[in-house]
Write a protein that holds these residues in place. Structure first.
Motif, short mmCIF file in Angstrom:
data_model
loop_
_atom_site.label_atom_id
_atom_site.label_comp_id
_atom_site.label_asym_id
_atom_site.label_seq_id
_atom_site.Cartn_x
_atom_site.Cartn_y
_atom_site.Cartn_z
N VAL A 140 0.76 -1.20 -0.04
CA VAL A 140 -0.05 0.01 -0.09
C VAL A 140 0.90 1.18 0.05
N TRP A 141 1.99 1.18 0.83
CA TRP A 141 2.62 2.51 1.04
C TRP A 141 3.59 2.49 -0.25
N LYS A 142 4.17 1.35 -0.81
CA LYS A 142 4.80 1.49 -1.84
C LYS A 142 4.09 2.10 -3.28
N GLN A 198 1.56 4.13 -2.87
CA GLN A 198 1.27 5.57 -2.73
C GLN A 198 2.51 6.49 -3.03
N ARG A 199 3.63 5.90 -2.62
CA ARG A 199 4.82 6.79 -3.06
C ARG A 199 4.90 6.95 -4.38
N ARG A 200 4.47 5.71 -5.09
CA ARG A 200 4.73 5.91 -6.69
C ARG A 200 3.98 7.08 -7.35
N VAL A 215 10.21 5.52 15.05
CA VAL A 215 10.23 4.49 15.63
C VAL A 215 9.66 3.21 14.73
N ARG A 216 10.45 2.23 14.64
CA ARG A 216 10.05 0.98 13.70
C ARG A 216 9.96 -0.14 14.64
N GLU A 217 9.33 -1.11 14.06
CA GLU A 217 9.38 -2.51 14.82
C GLU A 217 10.00 -3.60 13.86
N VAL A 220 12.40 8.04 3.02
CA VAL A 220 12.71 9.50 3.28
C VAL A 220 11.48 10.60 2.92
N CYS A 221 11.57 11.56 3.65
CA CYS A 221 10.55 12.55 3.64
C CYS A 221 10.38 12.94 2.22
N THR A 222 9.19 13.02 1.82
CA THR A 222 8.80 13.33 0.26
C THR A 222 9.12 14.69 0.35
#
Ligand code: HEM
Length: 448
Positions: free
Chosen positions: A94-96, A98-100, A327-329, A394-396
């Protein structure tokens, strides 16, 4: 003068004291040893967390294997009422996707298109100021919100809907300390969720207003009358892999994060930059000299002349990184510096500590913009400087912010002199971004 730094807590405190301190402010809740440690483990009955300052570990988490270190679902829970499924909180496919869709709107060439809108916001911010004592955090919030409205939706902050969104964001932020705790601490499932009713109400209002703006824009796009701004660019971009564009709901999620991530962060950095310049008059004079080279009309090429101003902004982001911790998990069992880390631990990356790390930086707490033009600083800049994070997440808006910051500083300083007020020293605390506990007041004088 050494720029203000929060007093760290004593090395050993009880868990409940830690939670209380943490709720108040995550910076002063940490012990001083974190400015020297490569890694620190925090054990609580509910979870373990590992703060990593070792550049190799940071590289692993953010750049080499980011898919194995997703954002925790709790961050999503904490921010869900406002941000829905925005790019800031999603993971995986989902994230990938959105970034595209989002990334092309922020590419270098496109930044040039939004530059005139940024310039106008800088002029408006300069015109809004007045002589005498001014609380610059408030002013910079106003200015950064104006930049976002003008670049994203081609409307100034004075526009009725922009005013309403800005106003509601403020109300939302006042409910933040609790939200912060919910987002960063992996509380057990049985713990009551910490969304205050006021938070939910504000979030619903903001989303309602953004939905109105997005729907109106979709209609303008259909009618062929939409301005060529960031919103139009993003709404027209199709995912190169699926050919799909964002639907209204998805676009509302993204617009919400652009406002939140894009205005609070820049506002925080600009306000601290003004404080640093007010307390370092020689640096201020050098920025003023560069600002004098700006033409009267928007000119993107003129930005390349603001070298020192950019270094001042970089140094501000080092000393007061607006996003102090991330934070990451970990999804898999890991070994960090010979210690086993079980899946589901919280991996904390702290620009705040990394940027002031005593074993990595020379003069870590000092304001030294010239370090950015010194050869010897290259390794630190690469390994120990993360104001915008790093790697694929990284920040867009990093490129956007690095134009916006120096541009606003140059405009403001060209017309106004900023002086510190004796005895009025801001104390940094972390809420959603690094802010001064009681604002930042400076004395302004119009330049002749
Ligand atoms: C000085 C200004 C800024 C700073 C210091 C900053 C910092 C950051 C940092 C550290 C992250 C990563 C957070 C994490 O991974 O936990 C981030 C993400 C993000 N920022 Fe910024 N930001 C700034 C300005 C902006 C602007 C102007 C925009 C947009 C207009 C923006 C949009 C975003 C978005 C959408 C993300 C999420 C990216 C993702 O997770 O894939 N930021 N920012």
């Amino acid at each position: 003068m050494t720029p203000p730094k929060p007093t760290p807590r004593p090395d050993r405190v009880s868990l409940w004291r830690y939670l209380r301190l943490f709720r108040h402010d995550i910076l002063s809740a940490q012990p001083a040893r974190l400015y020297r440690a490569w890694m620190a483990e925090f054990r609580t009955p509910f979870f373990r967390s590992y703060m990593c300052n070792d550049p190799k570990l940071i590289d692993l988490v953010l750049k080499s294997r980011p898919d194995d270190f997703p954002k925790s679902n709790r961050i999503r829970e904490g921010l869900n009422p406002l941000l829905g499924d925005s790019v800031f909180v999603t993971n995986g496919e989902v994230w990938k996707r959105q970034r595209r869709i989002i990334d092309p709107a922020f590419e270098g060439g496109r930044l040039r298109d939004t530059f005139p809108a940024m310039w106008q916001a800088a002029e408006a911010a300069t015109a809004r100021l007045h002589a005498g004592e001014v609380e610059v955090e408030e002013e910079m919030s106003h200015a950064a919100a104006d930049v976002i409205f003008r670049t994203l939706f081609s409307i100034p902050i004075e526009h009725q809907t922009a005013q309403a969104v800005f106003h509601e964001f403020r109300a939302y932020q006042r409910t933040q300390p609790i939200l912060n705790l919910a987002a960063f601490l992996p509380l057990p499932r049985w713990f009551p969720r910490l969304h205050r009713r006021a938070t939910l109400r504000s979030a619903a209002k903001i989303r309602g207003l953004i939905t109105e703006m997005t729907t109106a824009r979709a209609a303008e796009i259909s009618a062929g009358t939409a301005p060529d701004d960031l919103a139009t660019k993003i709404m027209l971009t199709a995912d190169p892999q699926t050919g799909q564009t964002f639907n209204t709901e998805e676009m509302v999620d993204q617009v919400a994060i652009f406002f939140l991530a894009g205005h609070e962060t820049s506002a925080s950095a600009l306000a601290w930059a003004l404080y640093l310049l007010a307390t370092h008059p020689q640096a201020q004079a050098r920025v003023v000299a560069e600002a004098a080279t700006l033409p009267d009309q928007p000119d993107f090429a003129a930005m390349s002349r603001l070298k020192f101003t950019r270094d001042v902004f970089r140094e501000t982001l080092r000393l007061y990184p607006p996003v102090p911790m991330m934070v990451r998990e970990n999804a898999c069992p890991e070994t960090f510096r010979d210690r086993p880390v079980a899946p589901g631990a919280q991996i904390v990356l702290s620009p705040w500590h990394l940027h002031r790390h005593e074993r990595l930086w020379t003069n870590p707490d000092g304001f030294d913009p010239d370090r950015w033009s010194r050869e010897g600083n290259k390794t630190c800049a690469r390994d120990a400087y993360l104001p915008f994070s790093a790697g694929p997440r990284v920040c867009t808006g990093a490129g956007f912010a690095m134009v916006e910051g120096p541009l606003l500083l140059a405009h403001l300083l060209r017309h106004w002199q900023f002086d510190a007020i004796a005895g009025d020293i801001p104390v940094p605390v972390a809420h959603l971004t690094v802010r001064a506990a009681n604002g930042i007041r400076l004395r302004l004088t119009k330049r002749g």
